[in-house]
Scaffold this motif. Structure first.
Motif, PDB file in Angstrom:
ATOM      1  N   GLN A  84       0.846  -1.185   0.000  1.00 39.60           N
ATOM      2  CA  GLN A  84       0.000   0.000   0.000  1.00 39.60           C
ATOM      3  C   GLN A  84       0.884   1.238   0.000  1.00 39.60           C
ATOM      4  OE1 GLN A  84      -4.025   0.220   2.041  1.00 39.60           O
ATOM      5  NE2 GLN A  84      -2.720   1.147   3.568  1.00 39.60           N
ATOM      6  N   PRO A  88      -4.340   5.540   4.476  1.00 38.93           N
ATOM      7  CA  PRO A  88      -5.187   6.693   4.162  1.00 38.93           C
ATOM      8  C   PRO A  88      -5.354   7.599   5.370  1.00 38.93           C
ATOM      9  CG  PRO A  88      -6.488   4.675   4.345  1.00 38.93           C
ATOM     10  CD  PRO A  88      -5.057   4.260   4.361  1.00 38.93           C
ATOM     11  N   THR A  90      -6.883  10.236   8.030  1.00 37.08           N
ATOM     12  CA  THR A  90      -8.205  10.350   8.629  1.00 37.08           C
ATOM     13  C   THR A  90      -8.203  11.470   9.656  1.00 37.08           C
ATOM     14  OG1 THR A  90      -9.896   9.250   9.963  1.00 37.08           O
ATOM     15  CG2 THR A  90      -7.627   8.543  10.311  1.00 37.08           C
ATOM     16  N   ALA A 114     -10.985   2.872   3.963  1.00 36.82           N
ATOM     17  CA  ALA A 114     -11.289   4.236   3.541  1.00 36.82           C
ATOM     18  C   ALA A 114     -11.820   4.189   2.112  1.00 36.82           C
ATOM     19  CB  ALA A 114     -10.050   5.116   3.616  1.00 36.82           C
ATOM     20  N   ARG A 121     -14.990  11.544   0.917  1.00 40.25           N
ATOM     21  CA  ARG A 121     -14.516  10.243   1.380  1.00 40.25           C
ATOM     22  C   ARG A 121     -15.141   9.934   2.728  1.00 40.25           C
ATOM     23  NH1 ARG A 121      -8.155  11.166   2.289  1.00 40.25           N
ATOM     24  NH2 ARG A 121      -8.364  12.127   0.228  1.00 40.25           N
ATOM     25  N   ASN A 123     -14.911   6.746   6.236  1.00 42.20           N
ATOM     26  CA  ASN A 123     -14.294   5.568   6.844  1.00 42.20           C
ATOM     27  C   ASN A 123     -15.344   4.528   7.186  1.00 42.20           C
ATOM     28  OD1 ASN A 123     -11.534   6.494   7.072  1.00 42.20           O
ATOM     29  ND2 ASN A 123     -12.224   7.836   8.730  1.00 42.20           N
ATOM     30  N   LEU A 186      -9.741   3.513  -1.149  1.00 44.56           N
ATOM     31  CA  LEU A 186      -8.587   4.390  -0.970  1.00 44.56           C
ATOM     32  C   LEU A 186      -7.468   3.709  -0.194  1.00 44.56           C
ATOM     33  CD1 LEU A 186     -10.336   7.782  -0.093  1.00 44.56           C
ATOM     34  CD2 LEU A 186      -9.566   6.961  -2.332  1.00 44.56           C
ATOM     35  N   GLY A 187      -7.805   2.700   0.586  1.00 45.18           N
ATOM     36  CA  GLY A 187      -6.790   1.998   1.364  1.00 45.18           C
ATOM     37  C   GLY A 187      -7.385   1.383   2.608  1.00 45.18           C
TER      38      GLY A 187
END
Length: 248
Positions: A84, A88, A90, A114, A121, A123, A186-187
């Motif tokens: 990765q 991401p 946060t 994410a 975006r 979570n 996103l990850g």
């Protein structure tokens, strides 16, 4: 899987996620069914050799905190799927290891996905309840929701046939389709009950009922998976071990 809540723009303070954080002192544990935080057990990362610790025995995927390798369990070993680029960012006070309470059960946060969409975006925090059930806490612009997977024998429509405004009934409760959202991964971080490595785009269908409950159909799975739950207030979840940011 388990992604819920309206897909709203990322909270305004999300850009401050890079600020140095500090952990609050644990508060007195609220009453309710207690959660036994699993004792970490681990193996070595097959890429860098660093220890990889699991809090949840049923975890399928995790990410090495040192080299960011995405790892999947295969029997007793770990295999690297890829790397990765970065975890991401946060702006959420929730973090891996945060504990809370939903109704009469305590839970602990063990992972995060994410997602991005056209307007921002959000979570999805993977939680493990005191009885071992996997649950999801959606965290989007100060709006929170908790859901768990519906029984496998519930009828779930094909996602491409669903339209906004249509109604479906589960548990004798009608739900109306409120939104259909195309999102992208996103990850991830922490422990997940499935692998996300080969996934890029996903489709979520959110439905609401008259009792402030919600349902989400996850179209990234085949067949699609249904999750049922409700919107929740942050304070009602009685969090412990939250993260806070300097200057807040």
């Amino acid at each position: 899987m388990g992604r819920t809540a309206r897909r709203v723009a990322w909270r305004a303070h999300g850009a401050r996620a890079g600020a140095r954080a500090r952990v609050r002192q644990p508060a007195r544990r609220p009453r309710g069914r207690s959660v036994t935080v699993p004792q970490p057990h681990g193996v070595a990362c097959p890429n860098c050799g660093a220890p990889v610790r699991f809090l949840w025995a049923q975890a399928v995927q995790t990410t090495c905190a040192y080299c960011r390798s995405v790892l999947v369990r295969r029997d007793l070993d770990l295999a690297k799927l890829g790397t990765q680029a970065d975890f991401p960012a946060t702006g959420s006070p929730i973090q891996i290891g945060t504990e809370g309470q939903w109704h009469d059960q305590r839970f602990v946060v063990v992972g995060r996905i994410a997602y991005g969409w056209a307007r921002g975006r959000w979570n999805e925090w993977h939680c493990v309840l005191a009885d071992g059930t996997s649950a999801w806490l959606s965290d989007a612009q100060l709006e929170y929701a908790m859901t768990i997977a519906a029984p496998a024998d519930f009828d779930v429509p094909a996602v491409m046939q669903v339209r906004v405004g249509e109604s479906y009934v589960w548990n004798d409760t009608p739900y109306e389709v409120a939104s259909i959202t195309e999102a992208r991964y996103l990850g991830t971080e922490g422990e997940l009950p499935f692998t996300t490595w080969e996934k890029s785009a996903c489709l979520f269908i959110d439905l609401l009922n008259a009792q402030h409950g919600l349902a989400t159909i996850d179209g990234s799975e085949a067949p699609p998976v249904l999750f049922l739950g409700e919107y929740v207030n942050f304070d009602d979840l009685r969090f412990q071990n939250l993260r806070e940011f300097d200057g807040w």
